[in-house]
Structure formats: C-alpha cells, structure tokens
Scaffold this motif. Sequence first.
Motif, PDB file in Angstrom:
ATOM      1  N   HIS A  19     -26.001  21.864  56.206  1.00 48.11           N
ATOM      2  CA  HIS A  19     -26.511  21.102  55.074  1.00 48.11           C
ATOM      3  C   HIS A  19     -27.735  21.796  54.476  1.00 48.11           C
ATOM      4  CE1 HIS A  19     -28.107  17.685  52.793  1.00 48.11           C
ATOM      5  NE2 HIS A  19     -26.869  17.216  52.838  1.00 48.11           N
ATOM      6  N   PRO A  20     -27.760  21.957  53.153  1.00 46.92           N
ATOM      7  CA  PRO A  20     -28.868  22.719  52.552  1.00 46.92           C
ATOM      8  C   PRO A  20     -30.234  22.044  52.715  1.00 46.92           C
ATOM      9  CG  PRO A  20     -27.529  21.677  50.856  1.00 46.92           C
ATOM     10  CD  PRO A  20     -26.797  21.500  52.150  1.00 46.92           C
ATOM     11  N   VAL A  21     -30.261  20.742  52.913  1.00 46.49           N
ATOM     12  CA  VAL A  21     -31.552  20.057  53.056  1.00 46.49           C
ATOM     13  C   VAL A  21     -31.923  19.890  54.532  1.00 46.49           C
ATOM     14  CG1 VAL A  21     -32.844  17.942  52.569  1.00 46.49           C
ATOM     15  CG2 VAL A  21     -31.229  18.836  50.867  1.00 46.49           C
ATOM     16  N   THR A  22     -30.980  19.419  55.319  1.00 46.20           N
ATOM     17  CA  THR A  22     -31.313  19.105  56.719  1.00 46.20           C
ATOM     18  C   THR A  22     -31.021  20.260  57.682  1.00 46.20           C
ATOM     19  OG1 THR A  22     -29.102  18.276  57.228  1.00 46.20           O
ATOM     20  CG2 THR A  22     -30.668  16.695  56.302  1.00 46.20           C
ATOM     21  N   GLY A  23     -30.178  21.185  57.264  1.00 49.56           N
ATOM     22  CA  GLY A  23     -29.796  22.286  58.151  1.00 49.56           C
ATOM     23  C   GLY A  23     -28.794  21.884  59.223  1.00 49.56           C
ATOM     24  N   LYS A  24     -28.388  20.600  59.214  1.00 50.43           N
ATOM     25  CA  LYS A  24     -27.416  20.123  60.216  1.00 50.43           C
ATOM     26  C   LYS A  24     -26.006  20.628  59.889  1.00 50.43           C
ATOM     27  CE  LYS A  24     -29.752  15.917  61.675  1.00 50.43           C
ATOM     28  NZ  LYS A  24     -29.857  14.483  61.439  1.00 50.43           N
ATOM     29  N   PRO A  25     -25.111  20.648  60.908  1.00 46.53           N
ATOM     30  CA  PRO A  25     -23.735  21.084  60.650  1.00 46.53           C
ATOM     31  C   PRO A  25     -23.052  20.173  59.635  1.00 46.53           C
ATOM     32  CG  PRO A  25     -24.135  20.832  63.019  1.00 46.53           C
ATOM     33  CD  PRO A  25     -25.329  20.275  62.310  1.00 46.53           C
ATOM     34  N   GLY A  26     -22.005  20.697  58.997  1.00 43.62           N
ATOM     35  CA  GLY A  26     -21.244  19.904  58.028  1.00 43.62           C
ATOM     36  C   GLY A  26     -20.720  18.622  58.650  1.00 43.62           C
ATOM     37  N   TRP A  27     -20.520  17.588  57.829  1.00 45.86           N
ATOM     38  CA  TRP A  27     -20.222  16.249  58.367  1.00 45.86           C
ATOM     39  C   TRP A  27     -18.814  16.123  58.927  1.00 45.86           C
ATOM     40  CZ3 TRP A  27     -16.263  13.679  55.855  1.00 45.86           C
ATOM     41  CH2 TRP A  27     -15.962  14.079  54.558  1.00 45.86           C
ATOM     42  N   TRP A  28     -17.915  17.081  58.575  1.00 43.24           N
ATOM     43  CA  TRP A  28     -16.552  16.976  59.114  1.00 43.24           C
ATOM     44  C   TRP A  28     -16.144  18.264  59.808  1.00 43.24           C
ATOM     45  CZ3 TRP A  28     -11.812  14.533  56.077  1.00 43.24           C
ATOM     46  CH2 TRP A  28     -11.322  13.448  56.811  1.00 43.24           C
ATOM     47  N   GLU A  29     -17.102  18.914  60.459  1.00 39.91           N
ATOM     48  CA  GLU A  29     -16.758  20.142  61.175  1.00 39.91           C
ATOM     49  C   GLU A  29     -15.830  19.862  62.351  1.00 39.91           C
ATOM     50  OE1 GLU A  29     -19.861  22.958  61.916  1.00 39.91           O
ATOM     51  OE2 GLU A  29     -20.280  23.149  59.772  1.00 39.91           O
ATOM     52  N   ALA A  30     -15.757  18.585  62.782  1.00 33.43           N
ATOM     53  CA  ALA A  30     -14.812  18.217  63.839  1.00 33.43           C
ATOM     54  C   ALA A  30     -13.367  18.385  63.369  1.00 33.43           C
ATOM     55  CB  ALA A  30     -15.057  16.773  64.276  1.00 33.43           C
ATOM     56  N   LEU A  31     -13.152  18.351  62.058  1.00 24.73           N
ATOM     57  CA  LEU A  31     -11.785  18.411  61.532  1.00 24.73           C
ATOM     58  C   LEU A  31     -11.473  19.653  60.700  1.00 24.73           C
ATOM     59  CD1 LEU A  31     -11.384  15.239  62.126  1.00 24.73           C
ATOM     60  CD2 LEU A  31      -9.941  15.317  60.107  1.00 24.73           C
ATOM     61  N   VAL A  32     -12.500  20.195  60.056  1.00 24.93           N
ATOM     62  CA  VAL A  32     -12.258  21.226  59.043  1.00 24.93           C
ATOM     63  C   VAL A  32     -12.745  22.588  59.505  1.00 24.93           C
ATOM     64  CG1 VAL A  32     -12.669  21.880  56.645  1.00 24.93           C
ATOM     65  CG2 VAL A  32     -12.573  19.452  57.273  1.00 24.93           C
ATOM     66  N   GLY A  33     -11.882  23.572  59.464  1.00 21.27           N
ATOM     67  CA  GLY A  33     -12.270  24.937  59.824  1.00 21.27           C
ATOM     68  C   GLY A  33     -11.046  25.749  60.187  1.00 21.27           C
ATOM     69  N   PRO A  34     -11.232  27.026  60.472  1.00 17.18           N
ATOM     70  CA  PRO A  34     -10.079  27.859  60.843  1.00 17.18           C
ATOM     71  C   PRO A  34      -9.413  27.333  62.114  1.00 17.18           C
ATOM     72  CG  PRO A  34     -12.066  29.195  60.471  1.00 17.18           C
ATOM     73  CD  PRO A  34     -12.497  27.763  60.489  1.00 17.18           C
ATOM     74  N   GLY A  35      -8.099  27.107  62.054  1.00 21.06           N
ATOM     75  CA  GLY A  35      -7.355  26.630  63.212  1.00 21.06           C
ATOM     76  C   GLY A  35      -7.585  25.163  63.545  1.00 21.06           C
ATOM     77  N   GLN A  36      -8.384  24.481  62.738  1.00 22.25           N
ATOM     78  CA  GLN A  36      -8.663  23.069  63.003  1.00 22.25           C
ATOM     79  C   GLN A  36      -7.577  22.173  62.385  1.00 22.25           C
ATOM     80  OE1 GLN A  36     -11.302  22.536  65.076  1.00 22.25           O
ATOM     81  NE2 GLN A  36     -13.103  22.370  63.781  1.00 22.25           N
ATOM     82  N   VAL A  37      -7.786  20.859  62.497  1.00 24.40           N
ATOM     83  CA  VAL A  37      -6.829  19.896  61.947  1.00 24.40           C
ATOM     84  C   VAL A  37      -6.574  20.183  60.461  1.00 24.40           C
ATOM     85  CG1 VAL A  37      -6.481  17.462  61.375  1.00 24.40           C
ATOM     86  CG2 VAL A  37      -7.455  18.102  63.603  1.00 24.40           C
ATOM     87  N   ILE A  38      -7.658  20.320  59.713  1.00 25.91           N
ATOM     88  CA  ILE A  38      -7.544  20.767  58.321  1.00 25.91           C
ATOM     89  C   ILE A  38      -7.869  22.255  58.358  1.00 25.91           C
ATOM     90  CG2 ILE A  38      -8.456  20.510  55.978  1.00 25.91           C
ATOM     91  CD1 ILE A  38      -8.997  17.570  56.644  1.00 25.91           C
ATOM     92  N   ASP A  39      -6.792  23.031  58.480  1.00 27.51           N
ATOM     93  CA  ASP A  39      -6.894  24.442  58.837  1.00 27.51           C
ATOM     94  C   ASP A  39      -7.232  25.279  57.592  1.00 27.51           C
ATOM     95  OD1 ASP A  39      -6.610  26.990  59.759  1.00 27.51           O
ATOM     96  OD2 ASP A  39      -4.587  26.714  60.583  1.00 27.51           O
ATOM     97  N   THR A  40      -8.431  25.832  57.583  1.00 28.76           N
ATOM     98  CA  THR A  40      -8.855  26.591  56.400  1.00 28.76           C
ATOM     99  C   THR A  40      -8.202  27.979  56.343  1.00 28.76           C
ATOM    100  OG1 THR A  40     -10.842  27.219  57.625  1.00 28.76           O
ATOM    101  CG2 THR A  40     -11.047  25.394  56.085  1.00 28.76           C
TER     102      THR A  40
END
Lengths: 204, 389
Positions: free
Chosen positions: B74-95
């Motif tokens: 996140h550009p303000v908080t620096g925390k990981p994206g809110w749906w990194e549990a689902l979205v990414g390479p090889g993930q449920v929502i496979d990028t």
Amino acid sequence: MSVNNTQRVDLQVIADLIRPGARVLDVGSGDGALLELLEGHRKVDGRGLEISQRGVNECVARGLSVVQGDADRDLVFYPDRGFDYVVLSQTLQATHNPRAVLEELLRIGDRAIVSFPNFGHWRVRLSLLFKGRMPVTKDLPYSWYDTPNIHFCTIRDFVALCEEIGATVESAAALDANGQKIGLSMPWWFWNFFGQQAVFLLKR
Amino acid sequence: MTRSRVAKARDEANEPSSQVVRFGPDKPLKLAAGLTLSPFQVAYQTYGSLNGDRSNAILICHALTGDQHVANPHPVTGKPGWWEALVGPGQVIDTDRFFVICANVIGSCLGSTGPASLNPETGEPYGLDLPVITVKDMVRAQVMLVDHLGIGRLFCVIGGSMGGMQVLEWAASFPERVLTAVPIATGARHTAQNIAFHEVGRQAVMADPDWNGGAYLKSGKHPGKGLAVARMAAHITYLSEPALHRKFGRNLQDRDQLTFGFDADFQIESYLRHQGITFVDRFDANSYLYLTRAMDYFDLAAEHDGHLTRAFTGTKTRFCVVSFTSDWLFPTEESRMVVHALNAAGASVSFVEIDTDRGHDAFLLDEPEFHAAVEGFLKSAARNAGISS
C-alpha cells in the motif's frame, strides 16, 4: 464410464435416460458424480442442488454449478419447465415431504427421473420377518435412530403415489445390487421383491 | 509519522501512485443522482497481462475501505495488498493466467475522483460539493475504464461486501460484458440493520468538531477522532462474537488487574483503538460518508420494479455466490435471496456457504475451503472459455 460406487449403481441407468445436450437439474447432487458423468458424456447443461455444505463445496471446486439448498424448501424457487429433466437420485427417502417434492420435480422439469432404494426387497422383508429388527444392509447401512432416510417406500408404494398425483410412468426399471436391470418385462410384484433399486422416468 | 501518512494519503487522492485514466468534458459520468461528474478520473492497478484475444481479464471490485492495491504494498501504509491471499502468480486468481484489474471506486480517496479530489471549478477539494455516488455510478466508471483498456467482455468480475454489490450491479446492468460473476459476502440490498450501523459511523464523523461541515481539508483540519470511532464500531460488525472471544476473551492489556478507570483495560479495547487510529491515517472522512451512503442506497430489486429475478432475466453469466456462516453483516440468507432470484431467472449459479467463525472479514483471510471453491469455479470457467493456463 461406469460408476463403481455400490450405493450409486443407478447413475449409469439414469444417465442413459437423458438426451444429450439437455438441461438437467440434479436434486441431491452429493459429491457431483452424476453431474460430472452427464456433463462429460452427455454434454448436458447441468445444475445441482445439494443440502450438505461439504458436497456443495466439492462440486463447486470441481467446476460444477451446484447450489447449497434443501429439496423440501428450495425447489419452489425454480421456474416452471426450467429444465428438460429433474433428477432425484437416492434422495426421495430423505425428504420430509416426498409427495410435495415429487410434485415440484414434475413442475420444474419436462420429465422427472427418480431413483430410490426399494424397501420391498426380499432381504428387507426377511430381515423384518425373522429378526424383527429394522434392516441394516449394505445398501441401507444406517440404524433406525440415526438414518437420514425417513421416508422409505417400496416400488409398489411409489407407483401408487405416482397414480395419486397424476404422474405418468414413461419407463421404469428395477436394478440388482450391481446396477443391472432385472427382468425387463416382469410384473410389479416381481420387481418389488427382487429389485434393490428402482429408477422411474415420469412425466405430467 | 502519523502526520506524514495523512499528508501522503491526501497526495494519493489527487496524484495517485497508480495508473490513472482521466475522462475529460467529452466523457462525463452520468450519476444516479441526476447530475454528471466531469471531468473525473479513475486510478487503477493491473497485474498479469492481457492475452491476444483480450479474453482473460478479471475485474476485482474492492470493499468500502479497500482500494486498488490488491496485490502490491500500500502506498500510504506500506502494508501488503488486501487480497494477496488470493491474487498472484499461481494463486487462486492466477496472474500468470489472468489479466487482473482493480480500480479505486468513484467516491473513494486513493486516486479516483472523490470528495478529497480537487474540484476543477473551485480549485479546492470537493468536500460535500461532490454529488452523492451510488454503486451503479461506481460500476459505470469501471465500464469506462474497461472500454479505455480495450476490453469488450470481462472473464470475471469478483469482489466481497461492497465489492460484491458492484459484481451484482455489473451482472445486472452489463450482462453481455460479464462471462462469470463471483459476489462474495454480500447481498442485493443493504438491510435496515446495516444502514443503522452506517448511520452511527456517519454521525460519529459529523460529530467531530474538526469535520467542519465537511470542509476540513480547506481549513487544514483532520476529523480523525470521529472517523476512528466510526471505524471501531464498523470493525465489530466485520468480526463475530466467537472470533472475538477466541482472540481476546476478557484478557487484560499490558496489566494484571483492572484499573478502575477508562483506559483500555481490555485487549479488545486496545485492538479496536488501534484499528481506529491506523484507519484515519489512510482514509478520507468524507469518503467514508459517501461510500457508506452508496452501500445504503444499494437495492438491486428496487431498480427492477421490486423483482430481483428481473435483474437477471435471460442472463448468460455464470455465477458463483459465496457466503460465510458467521457473517452477520451479510448473512447467508442475503446470499440465498440472490441465489433464488438467479435460479428463478434460469441462470447458471453455484452457491457455497463456507463454515468459519471469522465473520464478514473471512473473505479477506486465508480460508482454504473458500479459496478452493473460487479456484475450482474459475478454472472450469476458464477451461470452457478456452483461456489457456
């Protein structure tokens, strides 16, 4: 493909009744075995209704269109003649109101296909006659106090219900333990004695 | 630190670190309120790449206080994206397979036009001069973004909570542009109880003297106290009683006994205060008013003469509806209503209810059964659509 589950020996017989490409609603779709068989080999447009969350989640994870719901409660939400076939496989005896469910099936589908374990089978009769206990067999493995099967019927009972609600029996088959049709042109009493399962194709 | 985050968040409202598409006077956004918004901008993130026939795009719709930063820090908080549990390479929502888009909704504060954006007519932030925004307006703006990206039909529109409302709106208003729809932990309307909770939140914001009638940005104020209370109250509705009890019980915070005062004696108090404080650094108070209002106004059946089924008549979209057993903000019954309407419309629909005690927020968390269901649904739909892995 054959289904190797002794409890679901009716699946192949049901699948053979269904026209390829048809719209099918499978009520009580369990783990999706029938839907998968139909979608794979008959290219049907299949939907399922299943009461157990585990069954539904399994089906959806396998890519089947299945919704969590209860045949007694949720069939009313389906439109008239929304499907070519509505299948109720091994579920009738577990519904609270089999008659109402059967009428819903005949409203929703052009045809209804119903399969159920035959409580008139000779083993069941003998068990009750000689042991004086509710039968627990390979096909009916539950004790009376924890069974989901609350409305058992015999083939004769089912035929009587069909007459009562004005359903036409287009075809019927009694199956043995291996899912083989027995005595194709035998009278009802014979099926009712020797059939472990029955599969009916109905229309109204 | 806190001050700089607030400043950073305010920068993001106008000059976001995301990609931005600006729609000029030739492309106004028609609002449900009967007005038009023009010019306006949409900030968005994308992940993965669009395939040759532009058939692999998934639009993720974010929730009330979410944003477009789905799978990046996140550009303000620096925390990981809110749906990194689902979205990414090889993930449920496979990028690796899909082109994933997430846009900041109109009315929010991370770069799409909202109350913290500068009003070009005055050169000052809009504040309450921004017309009231609806879920339909958010979706219309997303349609313009999707057009801008040259995508005709989306492979999937997916989102939870307010994001799920957008999914339903997309499917109802633009069925030919949505191949599959996954509304999660949502409903076709906001219930009276949900409106009630939102009203409590809005009143807390507006009761803060620094809110200044909505013009706090002009006067350099920050109604953080009111917004923090709003967030604390709302946060309770995102959890469940068993989950709260499991996590906090009646445990005391950094002390052995009660203080007989009004400090945060209990861990749950301390936790909620922390939730409130961290939220106000990154979120605009007026945006909170606008977005809660948008959810309150959402009633898909009302848009179709009171018949939810009519919203989906003739739809070819395949649906996968997801609810969670312990979600009392959008209980399973709300999802079931959508499912019944879809059944009545003859739509292809899957519906899973996931057993969890984590409440509404479960859709953001690592829930294996939820992930398996969505993954199975997407995979089979992608196979049918001929999208290669």
